[in-house]
Design an enzyme around this catalytic site. Structure first.
Site, PDB file in Angstrom:
ATOM      1  N   GLY A  17     -70.952 102.457  18.008  1.00  0.00           N
ATOM      2  CA  GLY A  17     -70.429 101.422  18.883  1.00  0.00           C
ATOM      3  C   GLY A  17     -70.345 100.042  18.260  1.00  0.00           C
ATOM      4  N   ASN A  90     -78.833  94.064  18.414  1.00  0.00           N
ATOM      5  CA  ASN A  90     -77.784  94.777  19.142  1.00  0.00           C
ATOM      6  C   ASN A  90     -78.256  96.058  19.823  1.00  0.00           C
ATOM      7  OD1 ASN A  90     -74.856  95.832  19.529  1.00  0.00           O
ATOM      8  ND2 ASN A  90     -75.810  97.368  18.211  1.00  0.00           N
ATOM      9  N   TYR A 156     -81.423  96.818  33.762  1.00  0.00           N
ATOM     10  CA  TYR A 156     -80.519  96.298  32.726  1.00  0.00           C
ATOM     11  C   TYR A 156     -80.208  94.823  32.988  1.00  0.00           C
ATOM     12  CZ  TYR A 156     -76.544  96.675  29.414  1.00  0.00           C
ATOM     13  OH  TYR A 156     -75.671  96.527  28.362  1.00  0.00           O
ATOM     14  N   LYS A 160     -81.043  91.926  30.338  1.00  0.00           N
ATOM     15  CA  LYS A 160     -79.965  91.150  29.714  1.00  0.00           C
ATOM     16  C   LYS A 160     -80.000  89.679  30.152  1.00  0.00           C
ATOM     17  CE  LYS A 160     -78.139  94.416  27.185  1.00  0.00           C
ATOM     18  NZ  LYS A 160     -78.220  94.359  25.730  1.00  0.00           N
ATOM     19  N   ILE A 191     -67.138  97.791  27.058  1.00  0.00           N
ATOM     20  CA  ILE A 191     -66.576  98.074  25.742  1.00  0.00           C
ATOM     21  C   ILE A 191     -66.574  99.595  25.559  1.00  0.00           C
ATOM     22  CG2 ILE A 191     -66.796  97.601  23.258  1.00  0.00           C
ATOM     23  CD1 ILE A 191     -66.442  95.066  25.108  1.00  0.00           C
ATOM     24  N   THR A 193     -67.467 102.415  24.025  1.00  0.00           N
ATOM     25  CA  THR A 193     -68.421 102.879  23.002  1.00  0.00           C
ATOM     26  C   THR A 193     -69.115 104.144  23.537  1.00  0.00           C
ATOM     27  OG1 THR A 193     -70.321 101.725  23.928  1.00  0.00           O
ATOM     28  CG2 THR A 193     -68.951 100.470  22.375  1.00  0.00           C
ATOM     29  N   PRO A 194     -69.885 104.826  22.696  1.00  0.00           N
ATOM     30  CA  PRO A 194     -70.631 105.992  23.188  1.00  0.00           C
ATOM     31  C   PRO A 194     -71.527 105.659  24.389  1.00  0.00           C
ATOM     32  CG  PRO A 194     -70.630 105.981  20.798  1.00  0.00           C
ATOM     33  CD  PRO A 194     -69.984 104.688  21.227  1.00  0.00           C
ATOM     34  N   LEU A 195     -72.050 104.415  24.454  1.00  0.00           N
ATOM     35  CA  LEU A 195     -72.911 104.039  25.583  1.00  0.00           C
ATOM     36  C   LEU A 195     -72.140 104.110  26.897  1.00  0.00           C
ATOM     37  CD1 LEU A 195     -75.523 101.228  25.716  1.00  0.00           C
ATOM     38  CD2 LEU A 195     -73.669 101.145  27.363  1.00  0.00           C
TER      39      LEU A 195
HETATM   40  P1  NAP Z   1     -74.203 102.574  21.726  1.00  0.00           P
HETATM   41  O1  NAP Z   1     -72.828 103.004  21.437  1.00  0.00           O
HETATM   42  O2  NAP Z   1     -75.071 103.473  22.552  1.00  0.00           O
HETATM   43  O3  NAP Z   1     -74.971 102.235  20.357  1.00  0.00           O
HETATM   44  C1  NAP Z   1     -76.296 101.739  20.430  1.00  0.00           C
HETATM   45  C2  NAP Z   1     -77.125 102.300  19.305  1.00  0.00           C
HETATM   46  O4  NAP Z   1     -78.490 101.820  19.499  1.00  0.00           O
HETATM   47  C3  NAP Z   1     -77.199 103.838  19.328  1.00  0.00           C
HETATM   48  O5  NAP Z   1     -77.055 104.366  18.030  1.00  0.00           O
HETATM   49  C4  NAP Z   1     -78.581 104.093  19.879  1.00  0.00           C
HETATM   50  O6  NAP Z   1     -79.118 105.334  19.473  1.00  0.00           O
HETATM   51  C5  NAP Z   1     -79.365 102.924  19.311  1.00  0.00           C
HETATM   52  N1  NAP Z   1     -80.665 102.746  19.966  1.00  0.00           N
HETATM   53  C6  NAP Z   1     -81.036 103.071  21.226  1.00  0.00           C
HETATM   54  N2  NAP Z   1     -82.334 102.822  21.417  1.00  0.00           N
HETATM   55  C7  NAP Z   1     -82.813 102.324  20.239  1.00  0.00           C
HETATM   56  C8  NAP Z   1     -84.090 101.909  19.809  1.00  0.00           C
HETATM   57  N3  NAP Z   1     -85.171 101.955  20.605  1.00  0.00           N
HETATM   58  N4  NAP Z   1     -84.220 101.435  18.543  1.00  0.00           N
HETATM   59  C9  NAP Z   1     -83.154 101.394  17.708  1.00  0.00           C
HETATM   60  N5  NAP Z   1     -81.920 101.816  18.055  1.00  0.00           N
HETATM   61  C10 NAP Z   1     -81.758 102.276  19.317  1.00  0.00           C
HETATM   62  O7  NAP Z   1     -74.197 101.149  22.463  1.00  0.00           O
HETATM   63  P2  NAP Z   1     -73.093  99.958  22.450  1.00  0.00           P
HETATM   64  O8  NAP Z   1     -72.211 100.146  23.613  1.00  0.00           O
HETATM   65  O9  NAP Z   1     -72.539  99.789  21.102  1.00  0.00           O
HETATM   66  O10 NAP Z   1     -74.051  98.737  22.835  1.00  0.00           O
HETATM   67  C11 NAP Z   1     -74.633  97.881  21.865  1.00  0.00           C
HETATM   68  C12 NAP Z   1     -75.259  96.702  22.591  1.00  0.00           C
HETATM   69  O11 NAP Z   1     -74.252  96.038  23.360  1.00  0.00           O
HETATM   70  C13 NAP Z   1     -76.361  97.083  23.580  1.00  0.00           C
HETATM   71  O12 NAP Z   1     -77.371  96.098  23.556  1.00  0.00           O
HETATM   72  C14 NAP Z   1     -75.646  97.067  24.911  1.00  0.00           C
HETATM   73  O13 NAP Z   1     -76.521  96.812  25.983  1.00  0.00           O
HETATM   74  C15 NAP Z   1     -74.691  95.913  24.692  1.00  0.00           C
HETATM   75  N6  NAP Z   1     -73.533  95.928  25.566  1.00  0.00           N
HETATM   76  C16 NAP Z   1     -72.682  96.984  25.567  1.00  0.00           C
HETATM   77  C17 NAP Z   1     -71.605  96.974  26.428  1.00  0.00           C
HETATM   78  C18 NAP Z   1     -70.615  98.111  26.494  1.00  0.00           C
HETATM   79  O14 NAP Z   1     -69.792  98.116  27.429  1.00  0.00           O
HETATM   80  N7  NAP Z   1     -70.613  99.056  25.584  1.00  0.00           N
HETATM   81  C19 NAP Z   1     -71.393  95.892  27.284  1.00  0.00           C
HETATM   82  C20 NAP Z   1     -72.277  94.821  27.245  1.00  0.00           C
HETATM   83  C21 NAP Z   1     -73.348  94.855  26.383  1.00  0.00           C
HETATM   84  P3  NAP Z   1     -78.985 106.596  20.485  1.00  0.00           P
HETATM   85  O15 NAP Z   1     -77.518 106.804  20.718  1.00  0.00           O
HETATM   86  O16 NAP Z   1     -79.643 107.695  19.732  1.00  0.00           O
HETATM   87  O17 NAP Z   1     -79.691 106.178  21.744  1.00  0.00           O
END
Ligand code: NAP
Length: 259
Positions: A17, A90, A156, A160, A191, A193-195
């Site tokens: 992501g 992140n 969350y 945040k 966004i 992403t996998p999340l």
């Molecule tokens: P993502 O695709 O799930 O990638 C996050 C990565 O962090 C994954 O590889 C995950 O591993 C890893 N992770 C989880 N727990 C962890 C830990 N304890 N220590 C180290 N790494 C860990 O998420 P993303 O959407 O890119 O989000 C990145 C950041 O942006 C997050 O803080 C999220 O809250 C924020 N954000 C995202 C969005 C959105 O819409 N995507 C919007 C606002 C804010 P696993 O997959 O194995 O858990």
């Protein structure tokens, strides 16, 4: 000339992501990037791709909730790359989607640990390294959910929102101490992403397609954002182009919070 030539960056949650896209962008702009994540397999793939493109990166397994792990990552970054100038806090997990009255205390504590404790620990160790390097930039990834509330997202939202104010305190402390360290938060909308895909697939309220449609409609710009678009905002805050920006919240949400 890269926008980050001569700088060392650390990106947590770099396996997927936003973190993966950011690590690639920072490396392409000349930074040496330490990529960390709990997912070693995917994290190593990101680093391999960066290296194959002729740039510099390393991977470390790192659980951001562990202070001991942060000490190791900080020490190894110093040893491998000679210091630290940019930290992108992140790594994060999504909310469980449960109302407060039913949310298990353990779930609350887990979200707060991964999404907020991690940012405190990251700031603590980065400030110690950066002040020895003459300064730096810390970028904390919050969310639109650090600005506005959402039902069934108390864990969350609290984490945040905490990141938003923790960022301002860190910015003030660093400015007051004369460390030349800037600290800012980034607030993405939804966004792709996998999340987010995981949240959509787990939903029992609507089909994945319906839910993606509903999420799209929340953004006046008419689509979800991409990880690279968040990476570009992070790159600006990491670079010297943002030299007068500290304690700020950069909203990158396709207009979500404008209405
Ligand atoms: P993502 O695709 O799930 O990638 C996050 C990565 O962090 C994954 O590889 C995950 O591993 C890893 N992770 C989880 N727990 C962890 C830990 N304890 N220590 C180290 N790494 C860990 O998420 P993303 O959407 O890119 O989000 C990145 C950041 O942006 C997050 O803080 C999220 O809250 C924020 N954000 C995202 C969005 C959105 O819409 N995507 C919007 C606002 C804010 P696993 O997959 O194995 O858990």
């Amino acid at each position: 000339m890269g926008r980050l030539d001569g700088k060392v960056a650390l990106v947590t949650g770099a396996a997927k992501g936003i973190g993966a896209a950011t690590a690639e962008l920072l490396a392409r702009e000349g930074a040496k990037v330490m990529c960390t994540d709990v997912d070693e397999t995917e994290g190593q793939k990101v680093v391999d791709a960066i290296q194959d493109a002729g740039h510099t990166a390393s991977f470390m397994t790192h659980d951001v909730t562990s202070e001991e792990a942060w000490e190791k990552v900080a020490g190894e970054t110093q040893r491998s790359f000679g210091g630290l100038h940019v930290l992108v806090n992140n790594a994060g997990i999504a909310p469980e989607g449960i109302p407060i009255e039913d949310l298990p205390f353990e779930s609350w504590k887990r979200t707060l640990a991964v999404d907020l404790d991690s940012v405190f620990l990251g700031c603590k160790y980065a400030i110690r390294l950066m002040k020895e390097c003459g300064g730096g930039s810390i970028i904390n990834i919050s969310s639109i959910m650090g600005l506005v509330g959402t039902p069934r997202s108390s864990d969350y939202n609290a984490a945040k929102g905490g990141v938003r104010l923790l960022t301002k305190v860190a910015a003030l402390e660093c400015a007051e101490a004369g460390y030349n360290i800037r600290v800012n938060s980034v607030h993405p909308g939804y966004i792709d992403t996998p999340l987010v895909r995981g949240v959509v697939e787990r939903s029992e309220e609507a089909s994945a397609n319906e839910l993606m449609g509903m999420l799209t409609m929340l953004h006046p710009i008419g689509r979800l954002g991409t990880a690279k678009e968040i990476g570009q905002a992070i790159l600006f805050l990491a670079s010297d182009e943002s030299s007068f920006v500290t304690g700020a919240e950069l909203v990158v949400d396709g207009g979500y919070t404008a209405r």
